[in-house]
Design a protein around this motif. Structure first.
Motif, short mmCIF file in Angstrom:
data_model
loop_
_atom_site.label_atom_id
_atom_site.label_comp_id
_atom_site.label_asym_id
_atom_site.label_seq_id
_atom_site.Cartn_x
_atom_site.Cartn_y
_atom_site.Cartn_z
N LEU A 138 0.83 -1.20 0.00
CA LEU A 138 0.00 0.00 0.00
C LEU A 138 0.86 1.26 0.00
O LEU A 138 0.59 2.21 -0.75
N ASP A 139 1.90 1.27 0.81
CA ASP A 139 2.79 2.43 0.88
C ASP A 139 3.41 2.71 -0.48
O ASP A 139 3.48 3.88 -0.93
N LEU A 142 0.80 4.23 -2.83
CA LEU A 142 0.53 5.63 -2.52
C LEU A 142 1.69 6.52 -2.92
O LEU A 142 1.48 7.64 -3.41
N GLN A 146 1.28 10.24 -6.08
CA GLN A 146 1.17 11.48 -5.31
C GLN A 146 0.58 12.63 -6.11
O GLN A 146 0.16 13.64 -5.53
N ILE A 152 -8.81 4.51 -0.98
CA ILE A 152 -8.52 3.14 -0.58
C ILE A 152 -9.83 2.42 -0.34
O ILE A 152 -10.68 2.89 0.44
N PHE A 177 -2.08 0.80 9.87
CA PHE A 177 -2.74 1.29 8.67
C PHE A 177 -3.07 2.77 8.82
O PHE A 177 -2.82 3.58 7.92
N ILE A 181 -1.63 5.89 6.32
CA ILE A 181 -2.38 6.83 5.48
C ILE A 181 -2.21 8.26 5.97
O ILE A 181 -2.33 9.21 5.18
N HIS A 184 0.32 10.18 4.00
CA HIS A 184 0.03 10.41 2.58
C HIS A 184 -1.16 11.36 2.46
O HIS A 184 -2.31 10.93 2.43
N VAL A 187 -4.56 11.00 0.22
CA VAL A 187 -5.65 10.03 0.43
C VAL A 187 -6.92 10.81 0.74
O VAL A 187 -7.01 11.51 1.76
N VAL A 190 -11.39 6.59 2.68
CA VAL A 190 -11.36 5.14 2.71
C VAL A 190 -12.80 4.66 2.63
O VAL A 190 -13.67 5.17 3.36
N VAL A 206 -8.72 11.83 7.47
CA VAL A 206 -9.24 11.08 6.32
C VAL A 206 -10.62 10.50 6.65
O VAL A 206 -10.77 9.72 7.60
#
Length: 265
Positions: A138-139, A142, A146, A152, A177, A181, A184, A187, A190, A206
């Motif tokens: 996932l990292d 992401l 950018q 997600i 998790f 996020i 980043h 994002v 979710v 988020v």
């Protein structure tokens, strides 16, 4: 404008079988598909966030494919705790974005959005997990987007719902998790399923939203000794819409025929 429609927890059964021996989940999915086909302007994509079937059997996946044949929109699928990864892979072998082995993580670009599907399922278990390899994947995804809005999608929502019999089967150890996020800022949100209810919360800044089921809805019981139960409340889908580069507005739309339209106000 970019628009992603979301349905979840469709729990398809073999032809002629009922979900939990009580509810015609296949007919309810057919109604959901009719509603999605009528959305205007049409969504760019439909995502089904897990629990495509109830027992992970090939006959159920064959029924899913038959029912989804009526959907006039592009769609993608991802697994939930009731799915079988191998049988899902076989049933959707014509979907090249699904990995041929291991967890069913993948990405899709939809308009201005990078949709990242994160497989939280644990084979033969009902709770969800994300290990170090999952989070590293996932990292990396992401890091690679950018310059885009990232969304997600996962089956198990990464928060405690407060409904005790749901939280027994939630996503375990969600803190790594959440920390990932938070690092980043692109994002946008979710989106998840699993809980058969609409819920909204945040992980830091988020937004996290869950989509109701197209079948039964889990009872809102938060007492410590609450007993599991479901209701035939109206099923629903969600529309996530991005306009002019701004954060999405997520709409909950009930499935069915209701009185109206009535004069506004």
């Amino acid at each position: 404008m970019t628009c992603i429609a979301q349905i979840s927890d469709i729990h398809v059964r073999p032809k002629g079988s009922l979900y939990q021996d009580l509810v015609d989940s296949n007919a309810m999915l057919a109604q959901a598909i009719t509603a999605l086909n009528e959305v205007r302007p049409a969504p760019d994509l439909v995502i089904i966030t897990g629990d495509l079937v109830d027992e992970g059997r090939p006959a159920e996946y064959a029924m899913v494919r038959e029912l989804l044949g009526a959907l006039t929109l592009p769609y993608i699928v991802m697994p939930g705790n009731h799915d079988n990864r191998d049988h899902l892979r076989e049933a959707f072998a014509d979907h090249p974005w699904l990995p041929r082995s291991g967890p069913l993580h993948f990405t899709r670009d939809v308009g201005t959005v990078r949709l990242i599907a994160l497989d939280t399922s644990v084979p033969d278990k009902h709770h969800g997990e994300l290990n170090r390899d999952d989070l590293a994947w996932l990292d990396a995804q992401l890091d690679a987007c950018q310059d885009r809005t990232a969304v997600i999608a996962m089956h198990h929502p990464p928060f405690i719902t407060g409904i005790p019999y749901l939280d027994l089967y939630g996503l375990r150890d969600a803190e790594p998790f959440a920390a990932l996020i938070a690092s980043h800022p692109h994002v946008d949100r979710v989106i998840a399923g699993h809980v058969h209810r609409s819920m909204q919360t945040r992980l830091g800044p988020v937004p996290v939203l869950t989509c109701p089921s197209t079948t039964t809805q889990i009872a809102l019981r938060v007492e410590a000794d609450a007993q599991p139960a479901s209701y035939l409340e109206p099923p629903a889908f969600m529309l996530h819409r991005w306009v002019q580069g701004k954060p999405a507005v997520s709409h909950l739309s009930y499935i069915g025929r209701f009185e109206g339209p009535l004069p506004f106000a």
